[in-house]
Design a protein around this motif. Structure first.
Motif, mmCIF file in Angstrom:
data_model
loop_
_atom_site.group_PDB
_atom_site.id
_atom_site.type_symbol
_atom_site.label_atom_id
_atom_site.label_comp_id
_atom_site.label_asym_id
_atom_site.label_seq_id
_atom_site.Cartn_x
_atom_site.Cartn_y
_atom_site.Cartn_z
ATOM 1 N N ALA A 195 0.869 -1.178 0.000
ATOM 2 C CA ALA A 195 0.000 0.000 0.000
ATOM 3 C C ALA A 195 0.903 1.224 0.000
ATOM 4 O O ALA A 195 1.795 1.332 0.853
ATOM 5 C CB ALA A 195 -0.893 0.002 1.236
ATOM 6 N N PHE A 196 0.696 2.131 -0.958
ATOM 7 C CA PHE A 196 1.520 3.343 -1.004
ATOM 8 C C PHE A 196 0.612 4.546 -0.831
ATOM 9 O O PHE A 196 -0.349 4.732 -1.589
ATOM 10 C CB PHE A 196 2.302 3.458 -2.307
ATOM 11 N N VAL A 225 0.088 -3.293 -6.065
ATOM 12 C CA VAL A 225 0.159 -1.988 -5.410
ATOM 13 C C VAL A 225 -1.224 -1.359 -5.317
ATOM 14 O O VAL A 225 -1.958 -1.280 -6.312
ATOM 15 C CB VAL A 225 1.103 -1.030 -6.175
ATOM 16 N N ALA A 226 -1.579 -0.926 -4.108
ATOM 17 C CA ALA A 226 -2.757 -0.089 -3.888
ATOM 18 C C ALA A 226 -2.268 1.298 -3.526
ATOM 19 O O ALA A 226 -1.300 1.443 -2.761
ATOM 20 C CB ALA A 226 -3.625 -0.654 -2.773
ATOM 21 N N GLY A 271 -1.572 -0.371 -13.576
ATOM 22 C CA GLY A 271 -1.964 -1.552 -12.822
ATOM 23 C C GLY A 271 -2.193 -1.366 -11.344
ATOM 24 O O GLY A 271 -2.582 -2.315 -10.647
ATOM 25 N N ALA A 272 -1.954 -0.159 -10.812
ATOM 26 C CA ALA A 272 -2.212 0.077 -9.395
ATOM 27 C C ALA A 272 -3.710 0.109 -9.128
ATOM 28 O O ALA A 272 -4.507 0.487 -9.990
ATOM 29 C CB ALA A 272 -1.572 1.392 -8.959
ATOM 30 N N ARG A 273 -4.079 -0.281 -7.919
ATOM 31 C CA ARG A 273 -5.483 -0.180 -7.496
ATOM 32 C C ARG A 273 -5.670 1.115 -6.741
ATOM 33 O O ARG A 273 -4.942 1.405 -5.807
ATOM 34 C CB ARG A 273 -5.857 -1.359 -6.596
ATOM 35 N N TRP A 274 -6.669 1.902 -7.146
ATOM 36 C CA TRP A 274 -6.998 3.116 -6.409
ATOM 37 C C TRP A 274 -7.777 2.740 -5.157
ATOM 38 O O TRP A 274 -8.764 2.006 -5.221
ATOM 39 C CB TRP A 274 -7.817 4.083 -7.255
ATOM 40 N N ALA A 275 -7.338 3.230 -4.011
ATOM 41 C CA ALA A 275 -8.004 2.973 -2.742
ATOM 42 C C ALA A 275 -8.793 4.213 -2.328
ATOM 43 O O ALA A 275 -8.343 5.343 -2.524
ATOM 44 C CB ALA A 275 -6.988 2.624 -1.668
#
Length: 289
Positions: free
Chosen positions: A5-6, A27-28, A44-48
């Motif tokens: 998580a970043f 990666v989120a 490819g990152a997931r938006w949180a």
């Protein structure tokens, strides 16, 4: 596949988050503004929706935010990342105060997380290319566990000791930078007002004993008044110097005179142009009587 998580996608954090994607991590990401995440999402990152959402299921949470207040909010505020599962690595890369680093470590450890302070040195291009230097405070076993999450960001990992020690060195580093940059601005302003040949002045500075990476980086830009593409702002330099002076006052018997002078100088720059490049200090000190 390891899940990171970043949190915090500013000038430094954006490139750092991208490094985890480059390295094949899941990666989120979370940031106050989703717009800064769009290209990472496309990669490819997931938006949180919240820091807690980003931290859900993460093996490591990495934060890169502006200051103590922002750090406290993303970790301990409503929907904060401290809601992560027990045993999650909590890696604080932000430059925060020493007191905050210790308090946050205690709070997160109490919730079962493994806290490491790992502020960084390097510019945004180094963040995006994985060439940062990490200044780490951690128990040795915790550092080894965190190493796979630190290596994608860095070429150098300096372990200063227990939690908080990495933050101590980062504050020393940035205080010395503030003193140097303010000194460069003052020296160059004197040279300009005295009518010296500034090309010759720059040549003399670059080959003289006062040269340092900070001097070399800022002197030409100051003389040219070239402050495009700010990599570090007056407000951030003021914040870091103020944190460092607070630490110095708790440790040293005499008042930190140079540190206080740097804080005062950057308070003036912050008041005029908080979000502009820190090198604009020369425009503050160049004003004639």
């Amino acid at each position: 596949m390891a899940h990171v998580a970043f949190i915090g996608l500013g000038r430094m954090g954006h490139g750092m988050a991208g490094r985890y994607l480059d390295a094949g991590f899941t990666v989120a990401v979370w940031n106050r503004s989703q717009a800064k995440a769009e290209d990472l999402i496309a990669r490819g990152a997931r938006w949180a929706s919240t820091p807690a959402d980003a931290a859900d299921g993460a093996d490591a949470i990495v934060t890169m935010v502006a200051d103590d207040e922002a750090s406290r909010a993303v970790w301990l505020g409503r929907d904060g990342a401290a809601a992560a599962k027990v045993g999650t690595l909590a890696i604080e890369c932000s430059t925060v105060s020493y007191r905050h680093a210790l308090d946050l470590a205690r709070e997160l450890r109490g919730r079962g997380l493994i806290y490491i302070d790992s502020p960084v040195t390097g510019l945004p291009d180094a963040a995006a290319s994985g060439k940062l230097t990490l200044l780490v405070g951690a128990e040795p076993a915790d550092l080894e566990r965190a190493r796979p999450y630190l290596v994608p960001l860095s070429t150098t990992i300096r372990h200063f000791g227990a939690v908080g020690s990495g933050t101590v060195y980062k504050l020393i580093n940035n205080l010395m930078g503030a003193i140097q940059i303010a000194g460069i601005a003052e020296g160059l302003a004197i040279a300009e007002q005295a009518g010296l040949d500034m090309k010759l002045v720059l040549e003399a500075i670059e080959t003289g004993v006062a040269a340092s990476p900070q001097v070399l980086r800022h002197s030409k830009r100051m003389v040219a008044r070239n402050f495009s593409g700010a990599t570090f702002t007056a407000a951030l330099r003021h914040k870091d110097a103020a944190y460092a002076v607070a630490l110095a006052e708790s440790l040293l018997s005499d008042a930190p005179l140079m540190g206080r002078a740097a804080v005062e100088a950057y308070a003036r720059a912050k008041a005029v142009a908080p979000d502009d490049d820190e090198g604009k200090m020369i425009e503050i000190v160049s004003r004639q009587k």
